[in-house]
Write an enzyme that holds these catalytic residues in place. Structure first.
Site, PDB file in Angstrom:
ATOM      1  N   SER A  21     143.006  77.062  72.512  1.00 53.41           N
ATOM      2  CA  SER A  21     143.533  77.778  73.674  1.00 53.41           C
ATOM      3  C   SER A  21     145.042  77.680  73.825  1.00 53.41           C
ATOM      4  O   SER A  21     145.649  78.449  74.571  1.00 53.41           O
ATOM      5  CB  SER A  21     142.860  77.277  74.957  1.00 53.41           C
ATOM      6  OG  SER A  21     143.131  75.902  75.163  1.00 53.41           O
ATOM      7  N   GLY A  23     149.048  75.817  72.080  1.00 54.41           N
ATOM      8  CA  GLY A  23     149.768  75.053  71.076  1.00 54.41           C
ATOM      9  C   GLY A  23     149.463  75.456  69.648  1.00 54.41           C
ATOM     10  O   GLY A  23     149.422  76.631  69.298  1.00 54.41           O
ATOM     11  N   TYR A  64     146.991  55.837  71.375  1.00 57.33           N
ATOM     12  CA  TYR A  64     147.141  57.048  70.562  1.00 57.33           C
ATOM     13  C   TYR A  64     147.165  56.701  69.082  1.00 57.33           C
ATOM     14  O   TYR A  64     146.428  57.275  68.278  1.00 57.33           O
ATOM     15  CB  TYR A  64     148.428  57.758  70.975  1.00 57.33           C
ATOM     16  CG  TYR A  64     148.696  59.066  70.265  1.00 57.33           C
ATOM     17  CD1 TYR A  64     147.748  60.080  70.238  1.00 57.33           C
ATOM     18  CD2 TYR A  64     149.930  59.299  69.651  1.00 57.33           C
ATOM     19  CE1 TYR A  64     148.005  61.287  69.608  1.00 57.33           C
ATOM     20  CE2 TYR A  64     150.192  60.511  69.019  1.00 57.33           C
ATOM     21  CZ  TYR A  64     149.231  61.497  69.004  1.00 57.33           C
ATOM     22  OH  TYR A  64     149.491  62.692  68.376  1.00 57.33           O
ATOM     23  N   ILE A  87     138.249  76.360  64.658  1.00 61.47           N
ATOM     24  CA  ILE A  87     139.484  75.781  65.174  1.00 61.47           C
ATOM     25  C   ILE A  87     139.186  75.087  66.497  1.00 61.47           C
ATOM     26  O   ILE A  87     138.687  75.721  67.432  1.00 61.47           O
ATOM     27  CB  ILE A  87     140.572  76.854  65.412  1.00 61.47           C
ATOM     28  CG1 ILE A  87     140.859  77.644  64.132  1.00 61.47           C
ATOM     29  CG2 ILE A  87     141.857  76.209  65.937  1.00 61.47           C
ATOM     30  CD1 ILE A  87     141.791  78.840  64.352  1.00 61.47           C
ATOM     31  N   GLY A 139     146.676  75.155  67.939  1.00 54.95           N
ATOM     32  CA  GLY A 139     145.406  75.868  67.790  1.00 54.95           C
ATOM     33  C   GLY A 139     145.556  77.349  68.076  1.00 54.95           C
ATOM     34  O   GLY A 139     145.000  78.195  67.356  1.00 54.95           O
ATOM     35  N   GLY A 181     140.708  73.102  69.892  1.00 58.52           N
ATOM     36  CA  GLY A 181     141.950  73.190  70.657  1.00 58.52           C
ATOM     37  C   GLY A 181     142.610  74.545  70.501  1.00 58.52           C
ATOM     38  O   GLY A 181     143.830  74.640  70.394  1.00 58.52           O
TER      39      GLY A 181
END
Length: 269
Positions: free
Chosen positions: A17, A19, A154, A13, A21, A15
């Site tokens: 840390s 949200g 983005y 996984i 993830g 990210g």
């Protein structure tokens, strides 16, 4: 959720840390498996509230915008893991600003995190995914389906990632790996407070108006798609499906809708 799928699996996984993830970590840790958790600050990756006694957690510092950091993570994983059953390609960054006001540095930083970093990581882990006939599940956005006003960098970075992974999916048809792109709706995460403004400074915007999904709800959908080799482009709700279809059938009408809806995000001040 089919526990047999997750039992004894190896799951990566990015990210992890915060949200979505973090929510994936919380939901999968209840199964006896190995979780390889990547984040820019590995020390911020939380201990899951509920964890199976046989679950093994590996926390790895990895900044997707830094090629040497990504390679270090690949090397670490390669020495300790013999296969990857699921890769949740989840980490990302947003960038807001008009096309004519976005600095080139913002484009480069956005592509570094949303495109080049994930591509490097996936390439490095591909032998392990192929060995397991594993699945790559990417947390994406409907902004990847059409150039959204005020989101040029983005949209472009996510759209480029879509194209590259669609190529991988077709090239790997005989190898049996799954590649899915999940366009999540507005979600309760720190995306809008950790992204970039047009000058490359830290974005500090209020959460999107309207109904938002929880990170846990999104994690459940991502886990569902991870179990489906046939999953390709996945949209959550009516607005996502609307954009998905209208880009083909009536792009002029779609552009009018986007212009009106997001006018305040890109109008000159």
């Amino acid at each position: 959720m089919k526990k047999e799928f997750w039992n004894d699996s190896v799951v990566v996984i990015t990210g992890a840390s915060s949200g979505i993830g973090k929510a994936l970590l919380e939901e999968i840790a209840v199964f006896p498996c190995q979780l390889v958790l990547l984040a820019r600050r590995a020390g911020d990756i939380p201990k899951p509230e509920a964890k199976h006694k046989d679950t093994i957690l590996h926390r790895i510092t990895c900044d997707l915008a830094d090629p040497s950091s990504v390679q270090d993570a690949i090397d670490w994983i390669s020495k300790r893991i013999d296969r990857v059953d699921v890769l949740f390609n989840n980490a990302g960054i947003t960038a807001h600003g008009r096309f004519d006001s976005l600095s080139m540095d913002v484009y480069q930083k956005t592509f570094a995190t949303n495109f080049f970093g994930p591509i490097q990581l996936i390439r490095g882990l591909l032998p392990f995914l192929l060995k397991a006939k594993g699945n790559i599940v990417t947390t994406s956005t409907v902004s990847a389906l059409y150039g959204v006003p005020g989101r040029a960098a983005y949209s472009a970075s996510k759209s480029a990632l879509h194209a590259a992974l669609e190529s991988l999916r077709i090239e790997s048809l005989e190898e049996g790996i799954g590649v899915s792109l999940v366009c999540v709706p507005y979600t309760d995460t720190a995306l809008r407070t950790s992204g970039l403004d047009a000058e490359g400074k830290r974005l500090a915007e209020a959460p999107a108006k309207g109904k938002r999904k929880s990170a846990k709800e999104v994690a459940h959908v991502l886990m569902k798609e991870a179990m489906d080799k046939e999953a390709r482009l996945v949209t959550f709700n009516l607005s996502g499906k609307f954009l998905e279809w209208m880009r083909f059938f009536s792009p002029k009408f779609l552009e009018k809708i986007l212009y009106k809806k997001l006018y305040n995000d890109f109008k000159t001040h």
